[in-house]
Design a protein around this motif. Structure first.
Motif, PDB file in Angstrom:
ATOM      1  N   ILE A   1     -14.958  42.812  -3.740  1.00  9.94           N
ATOM      2  CA  ILE A   1     -13.593  42.560  -3.275  1.00  9.94           C
ATOM      3  C   ILE A   1     -13.321  43.595  -2.199  1.00  9.94           C
ATOM      4  CG2 ILE A   1     -11.149  42.574  -3.871  1.00  9.94           C
ATOM      5  CD1 ILE A   1     -11.948  41.835  -6.693  1.00  9.94           C
ATOM      6  N   HIS A   2     -13.187  43.145  -0.989  1.00  7.63           N
ATOM      7  CA  HIS A   2     -13.047  44.070   0.132  1.00  7.63           C
ATOM      8  C   HIS A   2     -11.582  44.477   0.304  1.00  7.63           C
ATOM      9  CE1 HIS A   2     -17.188  43.318   1.022  1.00  7.63           C
ATOM     10  NE2 HIS A   2     -16.955  42.029   0.893  1.00  7.63           N
ATOM     11  N   TYR A   3     -11.290  45.740  -0.010  1.00  6.21           N
ATOM     12  CA  TYR A   3      -9.902  46.199   0.064  1.00  6.21           C
ATOM     13  C   TYR A   3      -9.673  47.334   1.061  1.00  6.21           C
ATOM     14  CZ  TYR A   3     -11.368  49.872  -3.246  1.00  6.21           C
ATOM     15  OH  TYR A   3     -12.000  50.923  -3.863  1.00  6.21           O
ATOM     16  N   LEU A   4     -10.715  47.857   1.691  1.00  8.49           N
ATOM     17  CA  LEU A   4     -10.521  48.963   2.637  1.00  8.49           C
ATOM     18  C   LEU A   4      -9.709  48.546   3.861  1.00  8.49           C
ATOM     19  CD1 LEU A   4     -13.911  50.925   2.604  1.00  8.49           C
ATOM     20  CD2 LEU A   4     -11.813  51.364   1.320  1.00  8.49           C
ATOM     21  N   GLU A   5      -9.913  47.325   4.350  1.00  9.55           N
ATOM     22  CA  GLU A   5      -9.131  46.861   5.501  1.00  9.55           C
ATOM     23  C   GLU A   5      -7.649  46.779   5.159  1.00  9.55           C
ATOM     24  OE1 GLU A   5     -10.763  43.235   7.035  1.00  9.55           O
ATOM     25  OE2 GLU A   5     -12.675  44.168   7.528  1.00  9.55           O
ATOM     26  N   ALA A   6      -7.338  46.392   3.929  1.00  5.42           N
ATOM     27  CA  ALA A   6      -5.936  46.323   3.507  1.00  5.42           C
ATOM     28  C   ALA A   6      -5.314  47.721   3.457  1.00  5.42           C
ATOM     29  CB  ALA A   6      -5.823  45.623   2.157  1.00  5.42           C
ATOM     30  N   ILE A   7      -6.088  48.708   3.032  1.00  3.04           N
ATOM     31  CA  ILE A   7      -5.582  50.085   3.041  1.00  3.04           C
ATOM     32  C   ILE A   7      -5.251  50.487   4.482  1.00  3.04           C
ATOM     33  CG2 ILE A   7      -6.188  52.518   2.688  1.00  3.04           C
ATOM     34  CD1 ILE A   7      -7.817  51.637   0.240  1.00  3.04           C
ATOM     35  N   GLN A   8      -6.126  50.138   5.417  1.00  2.92           N
ATOM     36  CA  GLN A   8      -5.876  50.476   6.821  1.00  2.92           C
ATOM     37  C   GLN A   8      -4.622  49.781   7.336  1.00  2.92           C
ATOM     38  OE1 GLN A   8      -7.622  52.842   8.780  1.00  2.92           O
ATOM     39  NE2 GLN A   8      -5.674  52.548   9.824  1.00  2.92           N
ATOM     40  N   LYS A   9      -4.423  48.499   6.994  1.00  2.43           N
ATOM     41  CA  LYS A   9      -3.204  47.789   7.400  1.00  2.43           C
ATOM     42  C   LYS A   9      -1.970  48.466   6.815  1.00  2.43           C
ATOM     43  CE  LYS A   9      -5.340  43.255   7.808  1.00  2.43           C
ATOM     44  NZ  LYS A   9      -5.520  41.948   7.201  1.00  2.43           N
ATOM     45  N   ASP A  10      -2.072  48.866   5.554  1.00  4.70           N
ATOM     46  CA  ASP A  10      -0.981  49.572   4.896  1.00  4.70           C
ATOM     47  C   ASP A  10      -0.659  50.866   5.641  1.00  4.70           C
ATOM     48  OD1 ASP A  10       0.861  50.669   3.081  1.00  4.70           O
ATOM     49  OD2 ASP A  10      -0.534  50.718   1.398  1.00  4.70           O
ATOM     50  N   LEU A  11      -1.677  51.646   5.960  1.00  2.00           N
ATOM     51  CA  LEU A  11      -1.479  52.901   6.692  1.00  2.00           C
ATOM     52  C   LEU A  11      -0.880  52.663   8.070  1.00  2.00           C
ATOM     53  CD1 LEU A  11      -4.755  54.780   5.738  1.00  2.00           C
ATOM     54  CD2 LEU A  11      -2.420  55.417   5.079  1.00  2.00           C
ATOM     55  N   ASP A  12      -1.296  51.586   8.726  1.00  2.00           N
ATOM     56  CA  ASP A  12      -0.775  51.274  10.063  1.00  2.00           C
ATOM     57  C   ASP A  12       0.702  50.965  10.077  1.00  2.00           C
ATOM     58  OD1 ASP A  12      -3.321  51.662  11.090  1.00  2.00           O
ATOM     59  OD2 ASP A  12      -3.791  49.522  11.257  1.00  2.00           O
ATOM     60  N   THR A  13       1.250  50.522   8.925  1.00  2.00           N
ATOM     61  CA  THR A  13       2.671  50.170   8.862  1.00  2.00           C
ATOM     62  C   THR A  13       3.556  51.364   8.511  1.00  2.00           C
ATOM     63  OG1 THR A  13       2.619  49.550   6.520  1.00  2.00           O
ATOM     64  CG2 THR A  13       2.110  47.811   8.135  1.00  2.00           C
ATOM     65  N   ARG A  14       2.951  52.465   8.132  1.00  2.00           N
ATOM     66  CA  ARG A  14       3.730  53.635   7.684  1.00  2.00           C
ATOM     67  C   ARG A  14       4.154  54.511   8.851  1.00  2.00           C
ATOM     68  NH1 ARG A  14       1.651  55.416   1.954  1.00  2.00           N
ATOM     69  NH2 ARG A  14       0.963  53.400   1.188  1.00  2.00           N
ATOM     70  N   GLU A  15       5.278  55.161   8.646  1.00  2.00           N
ATOM     71  CA  GLU A  15       5.740  56.160   9.621  1.00  2.00           C
ATOM     72  C   GLU A  15       5.469  57.530   9.019  1.00  2.00           C
ATOM     73  OE1 GLU A  15       9.748  55.581  10.874  1.00  2.00           O
ATOM     74  OE2 GLU A  15       9.500  53.423  11.002  1.00  2.00           O
ATOM     75  N   PHE A  16       4.763  58.355   9.749  1.00  2.00           N
ATOM     76  CA  PHE A  16       4.425  59.686   9.239  1.00  2.00           C
ATOM     77  C   PHE A  16       5.312  60.730   9.862  1.00  2.00           C
ATOM     78  CE2 PHE A  16       0.610  57.182   8.517  1.00  2.00           C
ATOM     79  CZ  PHE A  16       0.339  57.485   7.199  1.00  2.00           C
TER      80      PHE A  16
END
Length: 177
Positions: free
Chosen positions: A162-177
């Motif tokens: 189950i490939h979930y690393l790309e979803a983590i990257q999408k999640d990170l891309d939506t965050r404001e740091f």
């Protein structure tokens, strides 16, 4: 007191797929994710097979998995659902609190959901989980529907991974740091 055998092996297929995926990620030096065992105290054992047939949970566990992806701390839980409505009661308050606190420390928390009737897998970011959780606590629906999930977070399952690393990257891309 919850007993170990009260839910059978629900979720074992999903967890096996995630475990294999995590092994592959480790071999490829992409991530190091560990399954967190749930501490149990055996009550009864089958003497012939030497298997535990009844046990109780020693204390509440946090989430199923914890580790790091390219230096980013991650934690997540794996949940299965037989229908297209996911009951919020399948997520425990102590898990939500742990995930909230984990995110407050700069980590990434999420669920991997498997809707067995639709044969679909999703990454559910903590932020969206919190929306569903809070909604259920204020008199609204005690579940969320598969249609409410963001399809950009639908995961592919290729064979035994189950490939979930790309979803983590999408999640990170939506965050404001």
């Amino acid at each position: 007191m919850a007993t170990w055998n009260s839910r059978g092996l629900r979720g074992s297929l999903l967890e096996e797929l995630i475990n294999r995926t995590n092994e592959k990620y480790r071999e490829q030096h992409l991530a190091l994710i560990q399954k967190i065992p749930t501490p149990i105290t055996p009550v009864r054992m089958d003497q012939e097979t030497r298997r535990i047939t009844l046990a109780y949970f020693e204390h509440r566990s946090t989430v199923d998995y914890i580790g790091a992806v390219q230096g980013i701390p991650v934690c997540f839980d794996a949940k299965e659902c037989r229908t297209s409505n996911f009951p919020i009661q399948n997520i425990h308050e102590h898990q939500v609190v742990f995930m909230r606190d984990f995110e407050a420390q700069g980590g990434v928390a999420f669920l991997i959901l498997y809707f067995t009737s639709a044969d679909r897998y999703f990454y559910l970011p903590y932020e969206q989980l919190a929306v569903f959780w809070n909604r259920s606590k204020t008199g609204h629906a005690k579940h969320f529907k598969i249609e409410e999930l963001d399809t950009q977070y639908e995961l592919t399952c290729n064979g035994c991974y189950i490939h979930y690393l790309e979803a983590i990257q999408k999640d990170l891309d939506t965050r404001e740091f």
